[in-house]
Every structure is written in C-alpha cells, then in structure tokens.
Design a protein around this motif. Structure first.
Motif, PDB file in Angstrom:
ATOM      1  N   PRO A  26       0.802  -1.222   0.000  1.00 18.67           N
ATOM      2  CA  PRO A  26       0.000   0.000   0.000  1.00 18.67           C
ATOM      3  C   PRO A  26       0.838   1.276   0.000  1.00 18.67           C
ATOM      4  O   PRO A  26       0.417   2.301  -0.546  1.00 18.67           O
ATOM      5  CB  PRO A  26      -0.830  -0.086   1.288  1.00 18.67           C
ATOM      6  CG  PRO A  26      -0.833  -1.502   1.654  1.00 18.67           C
ATOM      7  CD  PRO A  26       0.437  -2.086   1.135  1.00 18.67           C
ATOM      8  N   THR A  27       2.026   1.220   0.588  1.00 20.19           N
ATOM      9  CA  THR A  27       2.902   2.389   0.576  1.00 20.19           C
ATOM     10  C   THR A  27       3.362   2.693  -0.845  1.00 20.19           C
ATOM     11  O   THR A  27       3.360   3.854  -1.274  1.00 20.19           O
ATOM     12  CB  THR A  27       4.117   2.162   1.501  1.00 20.19           C
ATOM     13  OG1 THR A  27       3.643   1.850   2.812  1.00 20.19           O
ATOM     14  CG2 THR A  27       5.003   3.381   1.558  1.00 20.19           C
ATOM     15  N   ILE A  28       3.751   1.665  -1.577  1.00 18.81           N
ATOM     16  CA  ILE A  28       4.150   1.852  -2.982  1.00 18.81           C
ATOM     17  C   ILE A  28       2.987   2.405  -3.793  1.00 18.81           C
ATOM     18  O   ILE A  28       3.148   3.348  -4.577  1.00 18.81           O
ATOM     19  CB  ILE A  28       4.663   0.533  -3.582  1.00 18.81           C
ATOM     20  CG1 ILE A  28       5.936   0.090  -2.904  1.00 18.81           C
ATOM     21  CG2 ILE A  28       4.872   0.666  -5.089  1.00 18.81           C
ATOM     22  CD1 ILE A  28       6.361  -1.334  -3.243  1.00 18.81           C
ATOM     23  N   ILE A  29       1.820   1.832  -3.594  1.00 20.13           N
ATOM     24  CA  ILE A  29       0.637   2.308  -4.328  1.00 20.13           C
ATOM     25  C   ILE A  29       0.306   3.743  -3.944  1.00 20.13           C
ATOM     26  O   ILE A  29      -0.051   4.566  -4.794  1.00 20.13           O
ATOM     27  CB  ILE A  29      -0.558   1.360  -4.082  1.00 20.13           C
ATOM     28  CG1 ILE A  29      -0.258  -0.004  -4.735  1.00 20.13           C
ATOM     29  CG2 ILE A  29      -1.851   1.952  -4.631  1.00 20.13           C
ATOM     30  CD1 ILE A  29      -1.253  -1.088  -4.383  1.00 20.13           C
ATOM     31  N   GLY A  30       0.441   4.071  -2.661  1.00 22.08           N
ATOM     32  CA  GLY A  30       0.158   5.426  -2.207  1.00 22.08           C
ATOM     33  C   GLY A  30       1.084   6.463  -2.838  1.00 22.08           C
ATOM     34  O   GLY A  30       0.657   7.563  -3.170  1.00 22.08           O
ATOM     35  N   PHE A  31       2.344   6.096  -3.023  1.00 20.03           N
ATOM     36  CA  PHE A  31       3.291   7.028  -3.650  1.00 20.03           C
ATOM     37  C   PHE A  31       3.230   6.964  -5.174  1.00 20.03           C
ATOM     38  O   PHE A  31       3.984   7.660  -5.835  1.00 20.03           O
ATOM     39  CB  PHE A  31       4.715   6.755  -3.167  1.00 20.03           C
ATOM     40  CG  PHE A  31       5.021   7.364  -1.832  1.00 20.03           C
ATOM     41  CD1 PHE A  31       5.233   8.741  -1.709  1.00 20.03           C
ATOM     42  CD2 PHE A  31       5.091   6.593  -0.692  1.00 20.03           C
ATOM     43  CE1 PHE A  31       5.516   9.314  -0.490  1.00 20.03           C
ATOM     44  CE2 PHE A  31       5.377   7.162   0.544  1.00 20.03           C
ATOM     45  CZ  PHE A  31       5.587   8.527   0.639  1.00 20.03           C
ATOM     46  N   SER A  32       2.356   6.129  -5.714  1.00 28.21           N
ATOM     47  CA  SER A  32       2.240   5.992  -7.171  1.00 28.21           C
ATOM     48  C   SER A  32       0.998   6.661  -7.739  1.00 28.21           C
ATOM     49  O   SER A  32       0.970   7.021  -8.908  1.00 28.21           O
ATOM     50  CB  SER A  32       2.215   4.519  -7.566  1.00 28.21           C
ATOM     51  OG  SER A  32       3.376   3.871  -7.167  1.00 28.21           O
ATOM     52  N   THR A  33      -0.037   6.770  -6.942  1.00 26.66           N
ATOM     53  CA  THR A  33      -1.291   7.318  -7.447  1.00 26.66           C
ATOM     54  C   THR A  33      -1.228   8.827  -7.550  1.00 26.66           C
ATOM     55  O   THR A  33      -0.719   9.502  -6.648  1.00 26.66           O
ATOM     56  CB  THR A  33      -2.475   6.892  -6.548  1.00 26.66           C
ATOM     57  OG1 THR A  33      -2.181   7.282  -5.203  1.00 26.66           O
ATOM     58  CG2 THR A  33      -2.704   5.425  -6.602  1.00 26.66           C
ATOM     59  N   ASN A  34      -1.718   9.339  -8.634  1.00 31.05           N
ATOM     60  CA  ASN A  34      -1.673  10.792  -8.879  1.00 31.05           C
ATOM     61  C   ASN A  34      -2.923  11.468  -8.368  1.00 31.05           C
ATOM     62  O   ASN A  34      -3.980  11.104  -8.494  1.00 31.05           O
ATOM     63  CB  ASN A  34      -1.516  11.074 -10.353  1.00 31.05           C
ATOM     64  CG  ASN A  34      -0.174  10.554 -10.823  1.00 31.05           C
ATOM     65  OD1 ASN A  34       0.780  10.622 -10.089  1.00 31.05           O
ATOM     66  ND2 ASN A  34      -0.131  10.046 -12.024  1.00 31.05           N
TER      67      ASN A  34
END
Length: 131
Positions: free
Chosen positions: A123-131
C-alpha cells in the motif's frame, strides 16, 4: 513504469519469504545459509527508499515523490517509515536466527516479514504511485 518494477520486486520478496516461512524443507538443510535471505527485506527497503525519494515521473520537474504525495496530516509518511522499520528489523532477525540455528524464530520471522511486505509495503508503494 518504475512503480511496476518496485511493486513486482516487493511481491516476489513477500512471496519468497512467506514460502520459506511456511515450509520446513527450505531451512532444514542449512540454517546458516538461510540467513542469506536477510538480504531480501533489505533489498525491498532500499528499492522503496530509492523509489520514494526519486523523481516523480508524472511531474517531471525534479520533484521527489516524497514531496509530491506526502501530505502533512496524512498517513503516507508514517507508512513509509513503518515499512522501512519493518523490513530492516525483519532482516536483522532473519540474520540473527539463521546464524544461531533457531529455525522456529527464522520461519516465524520470514513469514511475518513476508506478510508485512504484502500488507504494509505494497500500500505504501501504491500510495506514492497514485496521482
């Protein structure tokens, strides 16, 4: 594109640790050699840190993902710190238990570290990936 590489490596590390942690066969032959698996969580933490503090490809103006996506009151910064702390502590415990031939601690740590990778780092990776 970078987020897919970081996410893929994270999932491969997590699945590897979960498989090793749930099987007696993987550690039975050489517990000390199994301590080499401590590199996997460190690799995951290093890739996550490089990804988060790297340039945001969406903005493409030199802004890091840390500056772009972390809000002052949000949980993303805390999730990042928790992810790094879990991976580093998991690596230390894996190395210790592998070198001391403590297979039960090693298996439990590997399984827990794999789950933490799936449930916290992803979720951390996804959180830093979503615009």
């Amino acid at each position: 594109m970078r987020q897919f590489v970081v996410l893929l490596v994270n999932i491969l590390v997590a699945l590897s640790l979960v498989v090793v942690g749930s099987s007696r066969r993987w550690i039975g032959a050489s517990p000390r050699l199994a301590s080499v698996l401590a590199v996997l969580p460190l690799l995951n933490a290093a890739l996550l840190a490089a990804y988060v503090f790297g340039e945001d490809s969406y903005r493409d103006d030199g802004t890091s993902r840390w500056d772009a996506y972390r809000s002052p009151g949000g949980a993303l910064g805390a999730m990042f710190v928790l992810s790094i702390a879990l991976m580093v502590s998991g690596a230390a415990l894996l190395a210790y238990s592998g070198l001391r031939n403590r297979t039960r601690v090693f298996r439990t740590t590997a399984f827990t570290c794999g789950l933490a990778s799936l449930l916290v780092v992803t979720p951390t990776i996804i959180g830093f990936s979503t615009n």
